[in-house]
Design a protein around this motif. Structure first.
Motif, PDB file in Angstrom:
ATOM      1  N   LYS A   3       0.833  -1.203   0.000  1.00 45.59           N
ATOM      2  CA  LYS A   3       0.000   0.000   0.000  1.00 45.59           C
ATOM      3  C   LYS A   3       0.867   1.252   0.000  1.00 45.59           C
ATOM      4  O   LYS A   3       0.594   2.192  -0.721  1.00 45.59           O
ATOM      5  N   SER A   4       1.935   1.253   0.797  1.00 44.96           N
ATOM      6  CA  SER A   4       2.785   2.444   0.869  1.00 44.96           C
ATOM      7  C   SER A   4       3.531   2.642  -0.449  1.00 44.96           C
ATOM      8  O   SER A   4       3.766   3.775  -0.869  1.00 44.96           O
ATOM      9  N   THR A   5       3.897   1.584  -1.128  1.00 44.42           N
ATOM     10  CA  THR A   5       4.571   1.709  -2.413  1.00 44.42           C
ATOM     11  C   THR A   5       3.629   2.293  -3.449  1.00 44.42           C
ATOM     12  O   THR A   5       4.013   3.171  -4.223  1.00 44.42           O
ATOM     13  N   ILE A   6       2.404   1.840  -3.462  1.00 43.20           N
ATOM     14  CA  ILE A   6       1.415   2.362  -4.414  1.00 43.20           C
ATOM     15  C   ILE A   6       1.127   3.832  -4.129  1.00 43.20           C
ATOM     16  O   ILE A   6       1.078   4.656  -5.041  1.00 43.20           O
ATOM     17  N   VAL A   7       0.974   4.184  -2.851  1.00 42.96           N
ATOM     18  CA  VAL A   7       0.710   5.572  -2.470  1.00 42.96           C
ATOM     19  C   VAL A   7       1.918   6.444  -2.814  1.00 42.96           C
ATOM     20  O   VAL A   7       1.770   7.542  -3.336  1.00 42.96           O
ATOM     21  N   TYR A   8       3.118   5.925  -2.536  1.00 45.62           N
ATOM     22  CA  TYR A   8       4.335   6.675  -2.840  1.00 45.62           C
ATOM     23  C   TYR A   8       4.456   6.930  -4.341  1.00 45.62           C
ATOM     24  O   TYR A   8       4.739   8.030  -4.765  1.00 45.62           O
ATOM     25  N   ARG A   9       4.218   5.907  -5.122  1.00 45.07           N
ATOM     26  CA  ARG A   9       4.316   6.037  -6.576  1.00 45.07           C
ATOM     27  C   ARG A   9       3.247   7.004  -7.106  1.00 45.07           C
ATOM     28  O   ARG A   9       3.535   7.871  -7.915  1.00 45.07           O
ATOM     29  N   ALA A  10       2.033   6.861  -6.639  1.00 38.37           N
ATOM     30  CA  ALA A  10       0.962   7.739  -7.089  1.00 38.37           C
ATOM     31  C   ALA A  10       1.219   9.176  -6.637  1.00 38.37           C
ATOM     32  O   ALA A  10       0.950  10.130  -7.378  1.00 38.37           O
ATOM     33  N   GLY A  11       1.785   9.340  -5.460  1.00 41.38           N
ATOM     34  CA  GLY A  11       2.105  10.675  -4.949  1.00 41.38           C
ATOM     35  C   GLY A  11       3.155  11.370  -5.797  1.00 41.38           C
ATOM     36  O   GLY A  11       3.073  12.576  -6.054  1.00 41.38           O
ATOM     37  N   LYS A  12       4.164  10.618  -6.227  1.00 38.12           N
ATOM     38  CA  LYS A  12       5.197  11.187  -7.095  1.00 38.12           C
ATOM     39  C   LYS A  12       4.589  11.711  -8.386  1.00 38.12           C
ATOM     40  O   LYS A  12       4.863  12.828  -8.807  1.00 38.12           O
TER      41      LYS A  12
END
Length: 170
Positions: free
Chosen positions: A25-34
């Motif tokens: 979840k944090s990887t997906i959020v991090y990627r989407a945030g970028k």
């Protein structure tokens, strides 16, 4: 004294299903945030550019046109006759130079420095040999050099171009 024993501390058993789920979840959020941040910056630049062009294009265009102060001014120098280097007065160069100046202010500065300018050009021409003066590449190099010399006397960017109206080697 008490003896120290190195006993390993029991680690908590981790549940792989919980850890992977949270890191996923944090990887997906991090990627989407970028990507969101990059898109937000690009959108802000686009809006800023549109605002600047919409509000300031015409005033800037008018300012640039007025800075040029009208059409270029042409100045025809008097004909000069010089003896090239190492000729002992046996050969001569007759040259007439026309200058394309930036504006009328440059013409006024040129008129004030007219005699100094003639002397500078005379020195530049008499320092060349006959072989140098007849080569087309050397004439172009001289043109550039004389333009720079004139700009030093009259101010940077005063001379747009220098033309040989007459160039006769005898």
């Amino acid at each position: 004294m008490a003896e120290e024993t190195n006993t390993p501390v029991p680690e908590e058993k981790s549940r792989p299903d919980v850890e992977n789920e949270e890191s996923g979840k944090s990887t997906i959020v991090y990627r989407a945030g970028k990507y969101f941040l990059i898109l937000a910056i690009l959108a802000a630049q686009l809006v800023g550019a549109w605002y600047l062009v919409d509000n300031y294009y015409e005033p800037m265009q008018a300012w640039i046109q007025n800075a040029r102060d009208g059409e270029p001014v042409f100045y025809q120098m008097d004909q000069m006759v010089v003896n090239p280097a190492n000729t002992n007065g046996q050969r001569y160069l007759m040259v007439e130079i026309s200058l394309e100046l930036e504006n009328n202010r440059a013409l006024e500065r040129l008129e004030q420095q007219k005699y100094r300018l003639r002397h500078t050009i005379n020195e530049a021409l008499t320092s060349r040999t006959v072989e140098q003066l007849v080569q087309a590449e050397e004439r172009e190099r001289m043109r550039s050099e004389m333009t720079n010399l004139i700009n030093e006397l009259t101010g940077p960017g005063s001379v747009r171009n220098l033309y040989y109206s007459k160039y006769v080697m005898q």
